[in-house]
Design an enzyme around this catalytic site. Structure first.
Site, PDB file in Angstrom:
ATOM      1  N   ALA A  14       0.806  -1.234   0.000  1.00 54.22           N
ATOM      2  CA  ALA A  14       0.000   0.000   0.000  1.00 54.22           C
ATOM      3  C   ALA A  14       0.835   1.278   0.000  1.00 54.22           C
ATOM      4  O   ALA A  14       0.294   2.359   0.209  1.00 54.22           O
ATOM      5  CB  ALA A  14      -0.956  -0.008   1.186  1.00 54.22           C
ATOM      6  N   ARG A  16       1.925   2.637  -2.501  1.00 54.86           N
ATOM      7  CA  ARG A  16       1.572   3.399  -3.717  1.00 54.86           C
ATOM      8  C   ARG A  16       0.396   2.696  -4.424  1.00 54.86           C
ATOM      9  O   ARG A  16      -0.102   1.661  -3.966  1.00 54.86           O
ATOM     10  CB  ARG A  16       2.772   3.478  -4.657  1.00 54.86           C
ATOM     11  CG  ARG A  16       3.156   2.125  -5.221  1.00 54.86           C
ATOM     12  CD  ARG A  16       4.352   2.228  -6.144  1.00 54.86           C
ATOM     13  NE  ARG A  16       4.440   1.063  -6.979  1.00 54.86           N
ATOM     14  CZ  ARG A  16       5.566   0.482  -7.363  1.00 54.86           C
ATOM     15  NH1 ARG A  16       6.713   0.981  -6.954  1.00 54.86           N
ATOM     16  NH2 ARG A  16       5.545  -0.575  -8.144  1.00 54.86           N
ATOM     17  N   VAL A  65       5.409 -10.072   2.005  1.00 50.59           N
ATOM     18  CA  VAL A  65       4.237 -10.957   2.197  1.00 50.59           C
ATOM     19  C   VAL A  65       4.528 -12.410   1.831  1.00 50.59           C
ATOM     20  O   VAL A  65       3.766 -13.299   2.206  1.00 50.59           O
ATOM     21  CB  VAL A  65       3.001 -10.460   1.414  1.00 50.59           C
ATOM     22  CG1 VAL A  65       2.541  -9.097   1.923  1.00 50.59           C
ATOM     23  CG2 VAL A  65       3.236 -10.444  -0.088  1.00 50.59           C
ATOM     24  N   SER A 143      -7.486 -10.156 -10.975  1.00 53.49           N
ATOM     25  CA  SER A 143      -7.235  -9.315 -12.163  1.00 53.49           C
ATOM     26  C   SER A 143      -8.032  -9.867 -13.331  1.00 53.49           C
ATOM     27  O   SER A 143      -8.317 -11.087 -13.379  1.00 53.49           O
ATOM     28  CB  SER A 143      -5.743  -9.363 -12.512  1.00 53.49           C
ATOM     29  OG  SER A 143      -5.510  -8.793 -13.784  1.00 53.49           O
ATOM     30  N   TYR A 155       1.321 -14.665 -13.909  1.00 58.68           N
ATOM     31  CA  TYR A 155       0.393 -13.715 -13.264  1.00 58.68           C
ATOM     32  C   TYR A 155      -1.054 -14.187 -13.403  1.00 58.68           C
ATOM     33  O   TYR A 155      -1.839 -14.140 -12.454  1.00 58.68           O
ATOM     34  CB  TYR A 155       0.609 -12.362 -13.931  1.00 58.68           C
ATOM     35  CG  TYR A 155      -0.142 -11.196 -13.356  1.00 58.68           C
ATOM     36  CD1 TYR A 155       0.284 -10.563 -12.180  1.00 58.68           C
ATOM     37  CD2 TYR A 155      -1.267 -10.683 -13.998  1.00 58.68           C
ATOM     38  CE1 TYR A 155      -0.397  -9.464 -11.671  1.00 58.68           C
ATOM     39  CE2 TYR A 155      -1.949  -9.585 -13.499  1.00 58.68           C
ATOM     40  CZ  TYR A 155      -1.505  -8.981 -12.342  1.00 58.68           C
ATOM     41  OH  TYR A 155      -2.181  -7.883 -11.844  1.00 58.68           O
ATOM     42  N   ALA A 158      -1.707 -17.057 -11.098  1.00 61.47           N
ATOM     43  CA  ALA A 158      -1.796 -16.582  -9.710  1.00 61.47           C
ATOM     44  C   ALA A 158      -3.134 -15.886  -9.464  1.00 61.47           C
ATOM     45  O   ALA A 158      -3.786 -16.108  -8.438  1.00 61.47           O
ATOM     46  CB  ALA A 158      -0.642 -15.636  -9.396  1.00 61.47           C
ATOM     47  N   LYS A 159      -3.551 -15.058 -10.419  1.00 60.89           N
ATOM     48  CA  LYS A 159      -4.782 -14.283 -10.212  1.00 60.89           C
ATOM     49  C   LYS A 159      -6.024 -15.166 -10.295  1.00 60.89           C
ATOM     50  O   LYS A 159      -7.036 -14.873  -9.657  1.00 60.89           O
ATOM     51  CB  LYS A 159      -4.845 -13.121 -11.202  1.00 60.89           C
ATOM     52  CG  LYS A 159      -3.797 -12.035 -10.940  1.00 60.89           C
ATOM     53  CD  LYS A 159      -3.842 -11.531  -9.494  1.00 60.89           C
ATOM     54  CE  LYS A 159      -3.207 -10.159  -9.333  1.00 60.89           C
ATOM     55  NZ  LYS A 159      -3.139  -9.752  -7.902  1.00 60.89           N
TER      56      LYS A 159
END
Ligand code: NAP
Length: 255
Positions: A14, A16, A65, A143, A155, A158-159
């Protein structure tokens, strides 16, 4: 009175972008916020920029994380410094785009580690507090790329994994008063998409204009668009919604 008065929200990644916009939205509705990011200095700086409601506080915490020890220490700090935990937003993310034949194992593992393992570790650490108090809200960032996107095998996997994760936790954690949902953004103007423009050797302006032109609502998304959806799903108005993924993309996935 704000929807999140007296609540504590932790938002990962968080410092940005979407995460910061989301932290600001929670704070504007009364929450105290913990801004987690890789770099403690950047997280602390962002926490200093959040505009808070009376009596609320913001802290910046450095954490990775994808690392269990780092996550456990960060969640302990949130609880001790802000006095509790009610909302978790799993937002931290990275991209390492490439066609399959050029994608390295390192890039696969990094993307899986931040998005999927990161969401797993953070949610596992938070649910200890949530189950004890019989209350908690988890919102994960998926996403539109979950549906498939050239050059994003890591990606996208993962999403889409995130969508299975929230469906399963909706079943497991519902009896404990915990809602778990996902928001799947389309194109949002952040440093992540600016980096995509650079990779495609386009100016940020031209890249954004092209995306807006192809979108049904003829504009690009902003962090505020995602913050609105995340805060709705984390609010008590959404207490009968769990295990769902809400696409927030101006209709891009309708085409
Ligand atoms: P962003 O501007 O790149 O911000 C992501 C933040 O996550 C950065 O501050 C980054 O820190 C941090 N981060 C990366 N790895 C981390 C780790 N291991 N531990 C803690 N923090 C970490 O991204 P964004 O565009 O705001 O995206 C936020 C989320 O929305 C991501 O999950 C992304 O996949 C998702 N999303 C974005 C879009 C979009 O169009 N922007 C679309 C769909 C989904 P560093 O700067 O130090 O790396």
């Amino acid at each position: 009175m704000g929807r999140f008065d007296g609540r504590v929200a932790v938002i990962t990644g968080a410092a940005r972008g979407i995460g910061f916009g989301t932290a600001q939205r929670f704070a504007s509705e009364g929450a105290s916020v913990a801004i987690l990011d890789l770099d403690e200095g950047a997280a602390a700086d962002a926490a200093g920029r959040v505009e808070l409601a009376d009596g609320a506080r913001a802290v910046g915490i450095g954490a990775d994380v994808s690392d269990a020890a780092s996550v456990d220490a960060a969640v302990d700090r949130v609880v001790s410094e802000l006095g509790g935990l009610h909302v978790l937003v799993n937002n931290a993310g990275v991209t390492r785009d490439n066609l399959l034949f050029k994608m390295t194992e390192v890039d696969w593992d990094l993307v899986m580690g931040v998005h999927l393992k990161g969401a797993f570790l953070m949610t596992k650490a938070a649910q200890k507090h949530f189950t004890e108090q019989r209350y908690g809200k988890v919102v994960c960032l998926s996403s539109t790329s979950a549906l498939g996107n050239r050059g994003q095998a890591n990606y996208s996997a993962a999403k889409m994994g995130i969508q299975g994760f929230v469906r399963t936790l909706g079943i497991e954690l519902g009896p404990f008063g915990i809602n778990v949902n996902a928001v799947a953004p389309g194109f949002i103007a952040t440093e992540m998409t600016d980096a995509t423009a650079a990779r495609m050797k386009m100016s940020v302006e031209d890249f954004r204009a092209g995306v807006a032109e192809r979108n049904p609502v003829k504009r690009i998304g902003l962090p505020e668009d995602i913050a609105a959806a995340v805060t709705f799903l984390a609010s008590d108005e959404a207490s009968y919604i769990t295990g769902q993924t809400l696409y927030v993309d101006g209709g891009a996935t309708l085409l």
